[in-house]
Design an enzyme around this catalytic site. Structure first.
Site, PDB file in Angstrom:
ATOM      1  N   GLU A 169       0.795  -1.222   0.000  1.00 18.68           N
ATOM      2  CA  GLU A 169       0.000   0.000   0.000  1.00 18.68           C
ATOM      3  C   GLU A 169       0.837   1.287   0.000  1.00 18.68           C
ATOM      4  OE1 GLU A 169      -2.932  -0.097   3.110  1.00 18.68           O
ATOM      5  OE2 GLU A 169      -3.969  -1.808   2.256  1.00 18.68           O
ATOM      6  N   GLU A 186      -5.186  -8.591   1.278  1.00 13.79           N
ATOM      7  CA  GLU A 186      -5.850  -8.204   2.521  1.00 13.79           C
ATOM      8  C   GLU A 186      -7.313  -7.902   2.246  1.00 13.79           C
ATOM      9  OE1 GLU A 186      -4.349  -4.880   4.780  1.00 13.79           O
ATOM     10  OE2 GLU A 186      -2.276  -5.494   4.496  1.00 13.79           O
TER      11      GLU A 186
HETATM   12  C1  FCB Z   1      -4.398  -1.908   5.634  1.00 13.18           C
HETATM   13  C2  FCB Z   1      -3.014  -2.200   6.172  1.00 13.18           C
HETATM   14  C3  FCB Z   1      -2.994  -3.203   7.301  1.00 13.18           C
HETATM   15  C4  FCB Z   1      -4.155  -2.998   8.246  1.00 13.18           C
HETATM   16  C5  FCB Z   1      -5.461  -2.911   7.504  1.00 13.18           C
HETATM   17  C6  FCB Z   1      -6.670  -2.766   8.381  1.00 13.18           C
HETATM   18  O1  FCB Z   1      -4.414  -0.658   5.041  1.00 13.18           O
HETATM   19  O2  FCB Z   1      -2.178  -2.660   5.141  1.00 13.18           O
HETATM   20  O3  FCB Z   1      -1.760  -3.120   7.932  1.00 13.18           O
HETATM   21  O4  FCB Z   1      -3.936  -1.891   9.024  1.00 13.18           O
HETATM   22  O5  FCB Z   1      -5.421  -1.855   6.588  1.00 13.18           O
END
Ligand code: FCB
Length: 433
Positions: free
Chosen positions: A158, A343
């Protein structure tokens, strides 16, 4: 084969902040700024994963997933960021990687999940073009140490958050608020990614390498042309600014013009940034609602609160259909060879009642998002895996320990782990797949 997994990151779970030769990262420093992190929390102990990794690997195995996506703390393995390798740090990841493999779990490390060594921040951090070389050298070293067993790598997690939240809004480390520095950081993060892809391939030709980008689709409640423009700007700022360079070798023109700042591109940079990757790591959490606002900086739009929508404990809108549409769109815009959802997950106010956590809302979020992902997959999007965020509750950056994203509950006083209903749901869904 479809890969099922769980994700975590170093600063959020490891703890042992001053053990084994580790030096400060920018998150250690940021956490010390009064008011920067809720409740004055920090990652000093976190989930104590540094000492409890065997137990956590057992839990991962119990879940029945195929892969574990974690991140390497740069300041644990090269404490000052460049130069000497710290053998104690390398040994920790050797034990973690070997422990995963012994349990039949594939290790999926990310090289950079926001915890830049503080010593490098003191030399300018991502604002300094040299940081791209420091990162590539670190990537090379990690491949040298681990690529005999690690075949899947994520370079950077990210860059949106590192660049914009860390250098423009200052709500994440290193806490800078400066558009020009943020733009520099975004370019250098992407360039660092490209150089790292090359470095990893140099050591290990059979590596499967990608970058993780978070995408936040935007909608508007308004019907004016200006509100449509707001949607386009939000999309450009959040999504295209990072996706276009990697997959189209250019920054989005509309945002370049709207920023009206210098982008520190040197000859050859865009070719390096767009070095073909084996997969795109895609993170999705929520959709945003925006409206035109001529006074907003740096772009003419603002976030608005959509009424009557379902929201998680973060206040993020739950909208699974957006996930399907996003996956179809990213596939058509960028044609990545493969997509792994690196994620996806949700935070809720979990409560332990009689030793159990009945997190029905997390189960529902997970179920709907898995269905939404498979809907896109059935339409031909090359989705090859899904990693749930997160294995365990952990340090949620500026929110500290107040927000819980885990499938497994952590009692921070005792470090006891308790699987929530969502962990049983995930385990069962994987078994049936
Ligand atoms: C993302 C991050 C991770 C976590 C989630 C909820 O942006 O990569 O580390 O904080 O959000």
């Amino acid at each position: 084969m479809f890969t099922w997994g769980v994700s975590t990151s170093s600063y959020q779970i490891e703890g042992a902040a001053r053990e084994g030769g580790r030096r400060d990262s920018i998150w250690d420093t940021f956490s010390r700024i009064p008011g920067a992190v809720a409740n004055g929390d920090n990652g000093d102990i976190a989930c104590d994963h540094y000492h409890r990794y065997e137990q956590d690997l057992d839990l991962i195995k119990w879940l029945g997933v195929d892969a574990y996506h974690f991140s390497i703390a740069w300041s644990r393995v090269i404490p000052t960021g460049t130069g000497a390798i710290n053998k104690t740090g390398i040994d920790f990841y050797n034990r973690l990687i070997d422990g995963a493999l012994e349990r039949g779990i594939t290790p999926w490390p990310t090289l950079y999940h926001w915890d830049l060594p503080q010593d490098l921040q003191d030399r300018g951090g991502w604002n300094n073009r040299d940081c791209t070389k420091w990162f590539a050298e670190y990537a090379y070293q990690m491949a040298e140490h681990f690529s005999d067993r690690v075949k899947n790598w994520v370079t950077i997690n990210e860059p949106f958050c590192s660049a914009w939240l860390g250098h423009l809004y200052g709500v994440m480390a290193p806490g800078i608020k400066d558009l020009q520095i943020a733009i520099n950081a975004s370019h250098h993060l992407l360039l660092g990614h490209g150089l790292a892809v090359k470095a990893l391939r140099e050591v290990s030709q059979e590596s499967n390498i990608g970058i993780t980008l978070n995408f936040t689709p935007a909608i508007t409640l308004g019907s004016s042309d200006e509100d449509q423009l707001a949607v386009k700007l939000a999309d450009g700022f959040d999504n295209r600014w990072f996706g276009d360079p990697v997959f189209k070798a250019s920054y989005p023109k509309d945002i370049v013009e709207a920023f009206n700042k210098e982008i520190p591109i040197q000859s050859g940079d865009m070719e390096i940034i767009s070095t073909p990757v084996d997969f795109l790591g895609l993170n999705y959490y929520f959709r945003q609602t925006v409206a035109y606002d001529a006074n907003s900086k740096p772009l003419s739009y603002k976030q608005v609160t959509a009424p009557n929508v379902e929201r998680t404990g973060m206040g993020w809108e739950v909208h699974a259909e957006t996930f399907t549409d996003l996956l179809i769109r990213i596939n058509s815009d960028y044609s990545p060879k493969e997509i792994f959802i690196t994620e996806n997950g949700s935070a809720w106010d979990d409560e332990v009642v009689d030793g159990e956590i009945l997190d029905t809302k997390r189960v529902s979020y997970l179920e709907r998002h898995l269905d939404a992902m498979f809907a896109a997959k059935s339409k031909g999007v090359p989705i090859k895996g899904y990693f749930a965020w997160s294995l365990i509750d952990n340090f949620e950056w500026a929110y500290g320990y107040a927000k819980r994203f885990g499938l497994i509950y952590v009692d921070y006083k005792t470090q006891k782990r308790i699987p929530k209903s969502s962990a049983y749901y995930y385990k069962d869904r994987i078994q049936k797949s």
